[in-house]
Design an enzyme around this catalytic site. Sequence first.
Site, PDB file in Angstrom:
ATOM      1  N   TYR A 156       6.239  -9.438   7.301  1.00 55.65           N
ATOM      2  CA  TYR A 156       5.989  -8.006   7.475  1.00 55.65           C
ATOM      3  C   TYR A 156       6.334  -7.649   8.918  1.00 55.65           C
ATOM      4  O   TYR A 156       6.048  -8.414   9.839  1.00 55.65           O
ATOM      5  CB  TYR A 156       4.515  -7.673   7.242  1.00 55.65           C
ATOM      6  CG  TYR A 156       4.120  -7.484   5.806  1.00 55.65           C
ATOM      7  CD1 TYR A 156       4.197  -6.223   5.209  1.00 55.65           C
ATOM      8  CD2 TYR A 156       3.634  -8.543   5.047  1.00 55.65           C
ATOM      9  CE1 TYR A 156       3.804  -6.037   3.890  1.00 55.65           C
ATOM     10  CE2 TYR A 156       3.242  -8.364   3.721  1.00 55.65           C
ATOM     11  CZ  TYR A 156       3.334  -7.103   3.155  1.00 55.65           C
ATOM     12  OH  TYR A 156       2.944  -6.911   1.855  1.00 55.65           O
ATOM     13  N   ASP A 164       0.825  -1.222   0.000  1.00 57.26           N
ATOM     14  CA  ASP A 164       0.000   0.000   0.000  1.00 57.26           C
ATOM     15  C   ASP A 164       0.847   1.255   0.000  1.00 57.26           C
ATOM     16  O   ASP A 164       2.017   1.234   0.375  1.00 57.26           O
ATOM     17  CB  ASP A 164      -0.821   0.065   1.307  1.00 57.26           C
ATOM     18  CG  ASP A 164      -2.003  -0.864   1.287  1.00 57.26           C
ATOM     19  OD1 ASP A 164      -2.266  -1.482   0.240  1.00 57.26           O
ATOM     20  OD2 ASP A 164      -2.653  -0.978   2.348  1.00 57.26           O
TER      21      ASP A 164
END
Lengths: 248, 248
Positions: free
Chosen positions: B105, B55
């Site tokens: 992540y 994103d």
Amino acid sequence: MRIAIKIGYDGTKFNGFAVQPNKKTVEGEILRILKKTKIIEDRKKARFQYAARTDKGVSAFGNVIAFDAKGNAVEVLKSLEDIWVFGYANVKENFNPRNCIEKIYRYYVYDNGYNYKKLKEALNLFKGEHDFSNFAKLDGRNPVRKINDIKVRKAKNIIKIDFIAKSFLWNQIRRIMASVLKVAKEEIEIEEIKEALEGKKRNFGLAPAKNLVLLDVKYNFGFKNLLPSEIFIKREIFTDALNIHRNK
Amino acid sequence: MRIAIKIGYDGTKFNGFAVQPNKKTVEGEILRILKKTKIIEDRKKARFQYAARTDKGVSAFGNVIAFDAKGNAVEVLKSLEDIWVFGYANVKENFNPRNCIEKIYRYYVYDNGYNYKKLKEALNLFKGEHDFSNFAKLDGRNPVRKINDIKVRKAKNIIKIDFIAKSFLWNQIRRIMASVLKVAKEEIEIEEIKEALEGKKRNFGLAPAKNLVLLDVKYNFGFKNLLPSEIFIKREIFTDALNIHRNK
């Protein structure tokens, strides 16, 4: 009440420090939020002043702004993106941040096998008072300037060079760095820098802005220091980036 | 010759990973320079593929792209601004970077006095297979997903949370983080997260993108690692920023 605020910013996120129409600048962002929150009415009435007008791409962790504030300016400035508050001090009504004892700029070089001895030798030439006409973009100011000190040190693969003076000319450090890096790469002789300092016209180029940081500006008073949480996170992120790929 | 390249980028400098018309994106910058230097003709012919479509605002130090390259793609990509090459590997003709073993992540939290025990408890709820409908922006993909592991640790004032899975849903980690930080701030009860995981409709918000990093993507083969010099300098700059203001 007049306040001095020590600010930092990621220079690569702005079109320089000084306000420009329709461009994102450090000063522009600061003035915008101070006016929006009614901390100041306008820059003139608040006598908004700054210590250094850094170039596009140059970062700072200790530039200083001062203005007559109505309300909590520190809290307001903390909400800005990519601008951080490192400290503040209540100051006298006539305080102008340009009247500092000295400014410290740090230039970072990744050591790709430079001749470190030659680098130090070349940097030593610039200490003290010189005519910096060949090592600045001249803008009408007196090119004769004094650099109080230049400190070089190497830690693993990073060379750090500190330049200490009351004021600097436009592009001065980046032009000095371009010349000394040419010596350290053995592309030019140290004599060529000597000649340029003695008046022979030369242009050694301009070292990248992104490796230059205005580290601090010193006064005859102290600041109440703050350590922005975002800087801790940024340091951690870049440390992890190296560690994750190193240990495989 | 098909090549896989491990790339990093500062997510705050781009409008996300995926190409968008008239916006600076990671993929857009990569395709532009690869075409300009004739390393690829176009994305389709080169079968350009990526591991993760991060994103806007999310950084990466280990996203992986793959394409059929004519020439030295690594050297070309090294010249990009704010995109770094962390490694490369020659891969089979049919290699698709989506077919990874797992993605890691990492979410960074500055510890403002969170309840660390509750944070860990809340995070544990998300391990394993769940319907993540309340913890993702749904885009037609199956909301039932498996998170292989979630690891939490605290070092001084920074809490790091690693999420490990083969694939993630849109906004999944940022929505999970928003919910667990509310528990850690004692704004909501851990029971509310349990209910949301069991199907009760809830929206706990979205944690900031800038604290999320795609740290690495793992395959059944290794990469030849590179450590970009700019990352060493960035780490040093942010370390100095803290030290200069701490020691006064």
